[in-house]
Structures are given as C-alpha cells and as structure tokens.
Write a protein that holds these residues in place. Structure first.
Motif, PDB file in Angstrom:
ATOM      1  N   VAL A 273       3.981   1.633   2.194  1.00 54.27           N
ATOM      2  CA  VAL A 273       3.795   2.996   2.679  1.00 54.27           C
ATOM      3  C   VAL A 273       3.535   3.964   1.534  1.00 54.27           C
ATOM      4  N   SER A 274       4.034   3.639   0.330  1.00 50.55           N
ATOM      5  CA  SER A 274       3.863   4.539  -0.806  1.00 50.55           C
ATOM      6  C   SER A 274       2.518   4.358  -1.512  1.00 50.55           C
ATOM      7  N   THR A 275       1.664   3.468  -1.002  1.00 49.51           N
ATOM      8  CA  THR A 275       0.327   3.328  -1.580  1.00 49.51           C
ATOM      9  C   THR A 275      -0.580   4.432  -1.057  1.00 49.51           C
ATOM     10  N   ALA A 276      -1.564   4.793  -1.858  1.00 47.02           N
ATOM     11  CA  ALA A 276      -2.469   5.884  -1.492  1.00 47.02           C
ATOM     12  C   ALA A 276      -3.597   5.371  -0.607  1.00 47.02           C
ATOM     13  N   ASN A 277      -4.227   6.287   0.113  1.00 37.99           N
ATOM     14  CA  ASN A 277      -5.431   5.955   0.864  1.00 37.99           C
ATOM     15  C   ASN A 277      -6.561   5.613  -0.109  1.00 37.99           C
ATOM     16  N   ARG A 278      -7.632   5.018   0.430  1.00 34.33           N
ATOM     17  CA  ARG A 278      -8.773   4.601  -0.389  1.00 34.33           C
ATOM     18  C   ARG A 278      -8.302   3.707  -1.533  1.00 34.33           C
ATOM     19  N   SER A 279      -7.642   2.617  -1.161  1.00 29.44           N
ATOM     20  CA  SER A 279      -7.096   1.708  -2.165  1.00 29.44           C
ATOM     21  C   SER A 279      -7.217   0.269  -1.676  1.00 29.44           C
ATOM     22  N   ILE A 280      -7.095  -0.650  -2.628  1.00 25.49           N
ATOM     23  CA  ILE A 280      -7.119  -2.088  -2.342  1.00 25.49           C
ATOM     24  C   ILE A 280      -5.751  -2.653  -2.697  1.00 25.49           C
ATOM     25  N   LEU A 281      -5.083  -3.230  -1.717  1.00 23.81           N
ATOM     26  CA  LEU A 281      -3.791  -3.865  -1.944  1.00 23.81           C
ATOM     27  C   LEU A 281      -4.026  -5.362  -2.115  1.00 23.81           C
ATOM     28  N   VAL A 282      -3.605  -5.915  -3.246  1.00 21.60           N
ATOM     29  CA  VAL A 282      -3.922  -7.295  -3.602  1.00 21.60           C
ATOM     30  C   VAL A 282      -2.648  -8.134  -3.632  1.00 21.60           C
ATOM     31  N   ILE A 283      -2.686  -9.282  -2.944  1.00 20.02           N
ATOM     32  CA  ILE A 283      -1.615 -10.286  -3.038  1.00 20.02           C
ATOM     33  C   ILE A 283      -2.283 -11.581  -3.473  1.00 20.02           C
ATOM     34  N   GLU A 284      -2.126 -11.932  -4.734  1.00 20.09           N
ATOM     35  CA  GLU A 284      -2.780 -13.124  -5.264  1.00 20.09           C
ATOM     36  C   GLU A 284      -1.899 -14.357  -5.066  1.00 20.09           C
ATOM     37  N   ASP A 285      -2.573 -15.497  -4.874  1.00 16.92           N
ATOM     38  CA  ASP A 285      -1.901 -16.788  -4.686  1.00 16.92           C
ATOM     39  C   ASP A 285      -0.841 -16.690  -3.594  1.00 16.92           C
TER      40      ASP A 285
END
Length: 499
Positions: free
Chosen positions: A301-313
C-alpha cells in the motif's frame, strides 16, 4: 484516523500556548485602543480612521495565518503530495536558506539538494505569499522479532512539510496551488528522467529505501525476438492509456507479468527496460524479508502509483510451492502465506493504487502454484528463451557495432543447433575488441557446447544400451533358471515311476 497518545501535547503545553495567544490578542487590542486615543487628539477624523484601518489589517494578518500539514504517509498509503512537494522544493532553493542537505551517489551525475529540518522556503503563487517548512520528528516503536523470539525497538522518522499562508486564500491554495506543485514535480521528473529503485528499508515504519535508477537497458538493446518485443511494448502502451476502460469494466488498474526461462536470458534487464520505457519507479520486494501478511499489505500500500513492483525468483523466495503436487505445507511458523500473497495481487488490497505493474520472475515455471499463474494475477506470461539468430544480431550491433559480417551467418546457423543464453554470448563478445577475433571466440564457444552436447547424448545412449543389456541378461537368467527347474521336475517324476 487514529492518534497515538504518546504524541499528544501535554495539558501544560496547551495552556501555555493558549495563554501566549491570548496575551498577543490583548496586546494588539491595547495598542489599537491607545493609538486610537492618541490620534484622536492630534489628527483629523478622516486620517485617523484610515490609519487605524491599516494598522488593524497589519496586526490582524498575524492572527489570520493558516497552516497545512503534509505528512509523508497517510496511514499506510504514501502521500503523493508530499513526494511532489519534495521534488518541487528542490527546484526552489534560494540564498536565504541557511542549511541544506546535499547528496550524490557514486554513479549519479547530479547532486540532490533538499532543505534541512527547520528550514523555510518562500514561494509566491498568483500574488499569494506561501512559506514551506520541513519538519522531522523521531518516534520509538517496538515489535516482536519472530526470528529471535524477543522484543526489539526501532527508531522511525516521521517527515512532513508545513505550508503556511493567509487563510483567505485557502481555496486558491487547495484547488490551484497544490495541483500546480504536483504537475511541476511531474514535469521536473520527466525533464530530468529521475527514476527510483526502491528496496526494503525499515519494515516496521513501512518505509522503502531508494536510490536513483540509472540502468541503461532499453527495448532497443534487449536481445529479444522482434515480434515478442513489439507485442510487449504494445501491451504496455495499451495498459497505460486505458484508465477509463479499467474503471468502466470494474477492474483495478494494474497488470501482472510472469517472466520465465533459464538463468542468463535477460529477465532483470527486461524489467529495467520496461521501467525506462514507461518512466516508472521500481519497487524490489524481497519476500524473505517480510514476516507476515500484514507487513506485506503495509509495504504494498505504501508504494506509489506509476510503478513496477518486482518479485524475483518467486518459486524460491519463500515456501509457496505448488499445492497440487503435495509439497505445499503451512504450519504455525508460516507467517507469510500463499493466500496473503494472492490477496495482495488481486484481492481487495490490490485496488489501493492506480497504474501499477507487478512482475514475477522464475527459472522454473512448473514449480509455481497454478493459483498464481491464472489471468488477473499473472496476466501475461513471457518466455525468456535462449539466444536466437535475431537476438544475436542485436548483441553484435550493441557490443561490436556490426550490422553485417560474413561470419554472422555461420554463428546464426550454430545457434539453431545449440542452446546458449544471451548472457553467455555477451560475455564472449566482451573478451576482445577486434571484431574478427570476437566473432571467432563466439563460434568456438558454441562449437564446444555442441561437442559437449554430442558427448552427453552419446553417453546417455550408451547408458540406455547398457541398461537394456543388463535387463536382457537378467531376463535370460530368470528364463534359464525356470528351464533348469522344469527339467529337474521331469526327471524326478520319471524316476518315481508314474503308473
């Protein structure tokens, strides 16, 4: 909205502040009365009235100031106005400021300059004078450390801006000035192309640490099949322009991508290329650093709009194995669960933000639980394959500046027979600056892999033949044993004299 009792001012502070304000108002009233009495004796009535009116406005303005508090976070959500204000004020630094914070990372070109705690920035908008002040306070928070089974405390910084102005301009500030600040910060970001790479900071404060993202990867430099590259770029373009469409069909404005394939095929580079193409920040979410579903929600929820959230492996980040093959286990020590991850991807919490992209990467797609793979969670699956002839042409152009060469065709034919990753090819191309020598090195590398493949194939065939021969010998042995046994039975029956 919840308030911490520890942060509330004491009754003594409240009474002291009230007494100070009351004393100021009494002083202003006394001064005005005295001036009115004195001027009544020596000045004509008309001049006296004008003078009292001007002084009244002057002293009255001291009591008509309004302050807007802009906190960095609103509950769990990051405050977009705070981020915009921070960017905007960095362009409004004037000589009147006495203390600044200056920062420059090793690879960055520009120096980042911001105001320090307690410093003020003066701004004028449509004739209105506004005063910005940066405020920072620290609070102590305690939490339970599940790894060590003990309570630990942590200091969290609470940052905010105070914006002060005459209260009669409240509507102008709220409806015109603050939107102007947001738009100017976006323009500044576009002009300077300042993208951020965020990683886990202080988890208990819900904070992300960040550095400037200066990754050179672009779609032009990616050794991808041209059709796949165009398909992905079209998909991204379609996503960012369909805000109203997502609203109309009742879907959260987000999109999920799964990048899967062998190591060295460019999954991380593709993520950087996507960020550079869209001008989106990247949030690198390391699931092993998260203790519970609640912590995951707090971070997302604390991530900003217009962003890419990455979960690798994703297949080896935590124990989220495929439930259908019987390997999935959930016990009392499993605090971050698969259901919690699914809820963050497409549950109610997934709608807390707009224009967000979620990217998962894995080397082994078959290990991921099917519940994660379906549309709505991982909408588009992109196979990052071994290097193709078209991908090699891009690498040769990037590393050697080649568009054509007699030796390219030979290498492209070899690539149709042998699997090599773009990373392996790039490493060979970097070994020599001479074009001919570098290309011969690539060809020799692929030839060696081809020979190893042939040897492995022959070894496997030899092993299969040996196993078949062993099985045949065992079968013949069993058959011979049965034949000998039957002969002995026949001899025994004949000797006993069947009659």
């Amino acid at each position: 909205m919840f308030f911490s009792v520890s942060n509330m001012p004491s009754m003594t502070s409240i009474l002291s502040a009230y007494t100070s304000v009351a004393a100021l108002l009494m002083l202003v009233r006394t001064v005005l009365n005295e001036l009115q009495t004195m001027t009544g004796k020596f000045l004509p009535q008309k001049i006296r009235e004008n003078l009292v009116s001007v002084l009244g406005e002057l002293f009255g303005s001291l009591c008509s100031q309004m302050t807007i508090l802009i906190n960095e976070y609103n509950g769990l959500s990051v405050n977009e106005i705070y981020q915009a204000s921070e960017t905007y004020l960095s362009s409004r630094i004037t000589p009147s400021i006495n203390e600044l914070k200056v920062f420059k990372a090793q690879r960055e070109k520009n120096i980042s300059v911001t105001i320090n705690k307690g410093e003020k920035v003066f701004d004028i908008f449509e004739g209105i004078q506004l005063v910005w002040e940066f405020v920072s306070t620290e609070t102590q928070k305690s939490h339970f450390d599940y790894d060590n089974y003990s309570h630990t405390s942590e200091t969290t910084e609470n940052r905010s801006f105070r914006l002060t102005f005459n209260k009669r301009y409240k509507e102008v500030v709220l409806r015109a000035y603050l939107p102007y600040v947001v738009e100017r910060s976006k323009a500044f970001k576009e002009e300077n192309k300042v993208l951020k790479l965020h990683s886990l900071g202080s988890l208990n404060g819900g904070l992300w640490g960040s550095i400037n993202l200066d990754h050179p990867s672009t779609f032009e430099t990616m050794a991808l099949d041209p059709e796949l590259k165009k398909e992905l770029m079209d998909d991204l373009d379609r996503f960012v322009r369909r805000r109203d469409f997502y609203r109309r069909v009742g879907k959260a404005w987000k999109r999920g991508y799964l990048l899967y394939g062998p190591p060295g095929t460019g999954k991380s580079s593709l993520i950087a290329a996507m960020a550079n193409y869209l001008k989106f920040d990247i949030y690198d979410l390391e699931l092993k650093g998260i203790r519970s579903n609640a912590d995951l929600r707090k971070l997302v929820v604390s991530t900003a709009n217009r962003s890419i959230l990455v979960i690798e492996d994703i297949d080896c980040s935590i124990e989220l194995q495929n439930r259908q093959n019987g390997s999935y286990k959930e016990n009392e020590f499993t605090f971050l669960t698969l259901s919690g991850l699914l809820n963050f991807i497409d549950g109610l919490w997934s709608s807390c933000g707009d224009e967000r992209i979620i990217v998962f990467t894995t080397n082994y797609k078959e290990r991921i639980d099917p519940a994660l793979l379906r549309p709505g969670r991982m909408d588009k699956h992109i196979h990052m394959s071994y290097c193709t002839p078209s991908g090699f042409k891009i690498l040769a152009s990037n590393y050697l500046g080649l568009k054509s060469h007699p030796f390219l065709t030979h290498i492209e034919e070899l690539m149709k027979e042998v699997e090599v990753t773009p990373a392996e090819v790039a490493e060979e191309l970097m070994k020599h600056e001479n074009v001919d020598i570098a290309l011969k090195g690539v060809a020799a590398f692929i030839e060696r892999k081809k020979l190893m493949k042939c040897n492995d194939t022959n070894a496997d065939k030899r092993k299969d033949i040996d196993e078949e021969e062993e099985e045949s010998e065992e079968f013949r042995g069993k058959c011979d044993g049965k034949v000998g046994k039957n002969k002995r039975k026949t001899a025994k029956k004949g000797k006993g004299g069947w009659s």
